[in-house]
Design an enzyme around this catalytic site. Structure first.
Site, PDB file in Angstrom:
ATOM      1  N   THR A 414      31.635  37.996  44.990  1.00 61.45           N
ATOM      2  CA  THR A 414      32.985  38.369  45.356  1.00 61.45           C
ATOM      3  C   THR A 414      32.870  39.275  46.568  1.00 61.45           C
ATOM      4  O   THR A 414      31.883  39.225  47.284  1.00 61.45           O
ATOM      5  CB  THR A 414      33.712  39.019  44.173  1.00 61.45           C
ATOM      6  OG1 THR A 414      34.983  39.417  44.594  1.00 61.45           O
ATOM      7  CG2 THR A 414      33.005  40.241  43.667  1.00 61.45           C
ATOM      8  N   THR A 432      38.034  38.652  44.285  1.00 57.80           N
ATOM      9  CA  THR A 432      37.068  37.621  43.897  1.00 57.80           C
ATOM     10  C   THR A 432      37.751  36.280  43.626  1.00 57.80           C
ATOM     11  O   THR A 432      38.933  36.244  43.278  1.00 57.80           O
ATOM     12  CB  THR A 432      36.335  38.083  42.610  1.00 57.80           C
ATOM     13  OG1 THR A 432      35.487  37.048  42.138  1.00 57.80           O
ATOM     14  CG2 THR A 432      37.295  38.433  41.496  1.00 57.80           C
ATOM     15  N   SER A 481      33.418  42.927  35.671  1.00 61.61           N
ATOM     16  CA  SER A 481      32.493  44.044  35.901  1.00 61.61           C
ATOM     17  C   SER A 481      32.868  44.819  37.159  1.00 61.61           C
ATOM     18  O   SER A 481      32.146  45.734  37.574  1.00 61.61           O
ATOM     19  CB  SER A 481      31.077  43.504  36.072  1.00 61.61           C
ATOM     20  OG  SER A 481      30.694  42.803  34.930  1.00 61.61           O
TER      21      SER A 481
HETATM   22  N1  GLU Z   1      33.891  37.494  38.299  1.00 59.33           N
HETATM   23  C1  GLU Z   1      33.151  38.698  38.500  1.00 59.33           C
HETATM   24  C2  GLU Z   1      33.770  39.860  37.780  1.00 59.33           C
HETATM   25  O1  GLU Z   1      34.932  39.991  37.750  1.00 59.33           O
HETATM   26  C3  GLU Z   1      33.102  39.035  39.930  1.00 59.33           C
HETATM   27  C4  GLU Z   1      32.259  38.097  40.669  1.00 59.33           C
HETATM   28  C5  GLU Z   1      31.321  38.840  41.521  1.00 59.33           C
HETATM   29  O2  GLU Z   1      31.404  39.961  41.767  1.00 59.33           O
HETATM   30  O3  GLU Z   1      30.416  38.298  42.026  1.00 59.33           O
HETATM   31  O4  GLU Z   1      33.077  40.667  37.252  1.00 59.33           O
END
Ligand code: GLU
Length: 606
Positions: A414, A432, A481
């Protein structure tokens, strides 16, 4: 950062004095716009009037342009994010979601917007099961099933409505021009396209946009996205209702329900059940930030549905009991790794969407709970993973009971941006579309990719014996995260802000950057550049090559640590306020081709 080469920014011409003038490259496309002044990409800048740091020079320049013309940090963050949607289309865009953390200088308060994607109202815990078995992860990624209701446009709207000083239409203009006039393709953009080539080729609309002539764009060519320019123009003119209640939304729904797969595609692309009702029901959430005190500073971040704020906060509380400033590099990394392990054990058991789960946010952030967990850490031994979670409602010192669950797999891509203005407002914003290239499904005629954020849910319980708070549910937000973090001093004035991409490694990257700056005394840009380690309650800890190849690895191994290599973890950006009132913007020196830090009025080095 996906591209490191200089690129065409005729659209985002910012005061020439701010940048050196890049050499004009010969136009590769007969339709290329004439070359203009190109922002030089630098990982650190210091000065007055505000600062922006992102992975990308055009995007940072878009934010600086807004600040120069009197916009505030929130305005700059929206303009930067919209430009990232053009130049980082595989990481960010209006087909995705994110989390926005804002420090308001006038009130000295921190606010947040949860713009996370939501599952369709028809979703339940079996969303990713077929015949009772979890779908292969890759099948779920490239499907309509994994597309959540996008939250990014609503996040911009919410933030501007609450704290902005410019209209969305005004702030989308630099990105709209960038999409129309194009940017110069660099190695990273090309290689990211290449790694997606097979699945992009299965969707004619994606192939038309990202595989011109059937191939990844050539390095040095100008990449234009007229569809996205039109989409931004429409969004600016009609407002975000165009997406949540209008034709744009209907296009998204149609695409998810009937993914436009090419006739030659052999892959099975499952459809999703997203509906116009899901879009019209979508709401961002403004909620209290997480807060912990650390070494006399207050550290604010995002509360669940992201696990970022609680996990970084718990780990800081654990680490606070050790003087990391005096520790050797080996002792420091040992404690950092063990704190990460413990925080992830607790995250897995307790954090999910609080609208559906009883998430003990307060307990996870309490010093008493952290102390009960910190006493597990030994100076001369390593904890075993998977480590069982603690119980924040009944913190029992050094308890090791309970049933452990491994950390489920999450994607890692992201983008994070950080902005500050001359009034002292600060934004840390991570957005993201989940995987690099998201679901690979482009909305026909609209110029952007749809997210696959719902793959952040657990497909099945991580351990059937323990409640998993991250199973899919109707309208539920998958656990994230993302950890956009703002640090204030004891007078509630900004000290620094930081964030990173990297899926679950975001938490450890932010933690390492914070301790690198606060405890180890590294300048922010060096705290960002420091070689990373990441432990997420797994039997092995990931190390970047510089740590893998250092004597510190042997010393840590002699304590019992087991390592694997990860070539690159995260791509952080941040800002820091110096005591003399200057801002320092900081980004990666090397990772992902290096990031872009700028200030409005450069004044010396840090
Ligand atoms: N989908 C991930 C999240 O929300 C973020 C993707 C990423 O940081 O690479 O934790």
């Amino acid at each position: 950062m996906r591209r490191s080469a200089a690129r065409n920014v005729s659209a985002v011409v910012v005061a020439a004095a701010m940048f050196s003038v890049g050499a004009a490259a010969p136009p590769l496309s007969p339709h290329a716009a004439p070359r203009a002044k190109t922002p030089v990409k630098t990982p650190e800048a210091a000065g007055y009037g505000g600062a922006v740091a992102s992975v990308d020079a055009d995007a940072t320049a878009a934010g600086i342009e807004v600040l120069k013309h009197g916009g505030n940090a929130v305005d700059a963050a929206v303009a930067t994010a919209a430009a990232l949607g053009v130049t980082e289309p595989y990481s960010a865009g209006i087909g995705g979601g994110g989390y926005f953390v804002y420090y308001d200088a006038a009130s000295r308060k921190v606010h947040t917007v949860d713009g996370r994607e939501t599952a369709p109202r028809s979703a339940d815990s079996s969303l990713f099961l077929e015949d009772g078995k979890p779908l292969p992860f890759a099948d779920a990624v490239t499907s309509g099933l994994s597309v959540g209701t996008p939250g990014t446009a609503a996040t911009w709207d919410t933030a501007l409505d609450a704290w902005g000083s410019r209209s969305l239409g005004q702030l989308l203009k630099p990105a709209e021009r960038l999409a129309k006039d194009g940017f110069t393709v660099d190695d990273t953009f090309r290689s990211q396209t290449q790694s997606n080539q097979e699945r992009f080729a299965d969707f004619p609309d994606t192939a038309k946009l990202f595989l011109p002539g059937g191939k990844p764009p050539v390095v040095g060519s100008v990449f234009k996205n007229a569809d996205l320019a039109r989409t931004y123009e429409e969004l600016g003119r009609k407002g975000v209702d165009a997406l949540y209640r209008g034709e744009l939304g209907r296009d998204i729904v149609r695409t998810v329900r009937t993914p436009p797969v090419g006739p030659d595609a052999t892959r099975t692309v499952r459809s999703g059940d997203l509906s116009t009702r899901d879009l019209s029901a979508y709401r961002t959430k403004r909620q209290a930030p997480t807060k912990v005190s650390y070494r006399g500073l207050d550290v604010y971040s995002i509360a669940p549905s992201s696990s970022g704020g609680t996990s970084v906060g718990e780990a800081l509380n654990i680490l606070e009991r050790t003087d990391l400033s005096r520790a050797t590099q080996t002792q420091y990394l040992h404690h950092f790794i063990e704190a990460g392990r413990i925080a992830f054990a607790d995250r897995g058991r307790w954090v999910g969407d609080p609208a559906f789960e009883d998430v003990p946010t307060k307990g996870l952030l309490s010093q008493r709970f952290a102390d009960s967990r910190a006493c597990l850490i030994k100076d001369d031994a390593v904890l075993k993973s998977p480590l069982a979670p603690g119980d924040p409602s009944d913190p029992t010192p050094c308890a090791t009971g309970g049933t452990a669950a491994p950390t489920t797999f999450e994607g890692e891509n992201t983008t994070h941006l950080t902005a500050a203005d001359k009034w002292g407002n600060v934004v840390a914003y991570t957005l993201t579309i989940e995987s690099t290239g998201g679901s690979a499904i482009t909305v026909p005629g609209r110029g952007f990719l749809l997210n696959n954020e719902l793959t952040d849910f657990s497909f099945a319980p991580a351990n059937p014996a323990v409640h998993d708070p991250n199973l899919p549910g109707p309208g539920k937000r998958p656990r994230s995260s993302i950890s956009p973090t703002i640090v204030l001093d004891s007078h509630s004035r900004p000290v620094l802000a930081v964030g990173s991409p990297g899926g679950a490694t975001i938490i450890t990257t932010v933690l390492q950057t914070l301790t690198g700056r606060i405890d180890r005394g590294l300048p922010l840009v060096d705290a960002i550049a420091a070689p990373r380690a990441s432990q997420r309650n797994a039997p092995t800890t990931e190390l970047e090559p510089a740590l893998w190849n250092s004597p510190v690895r042997r010393q840590l191994e002699s304590l019992g640590h087991v390592f694997t290599q990860n070539p690159e973890i995260g791509a952080a950006t941040g800002v820091q306020r110096l005591p003399d009132g200057r801002w320092v913007a900081a980004a990666e020196k090397v990772r992902r081709g290096g990031g872009s830090a700028m200030v409005v009025h450069p004044a010396g080095r840090r």
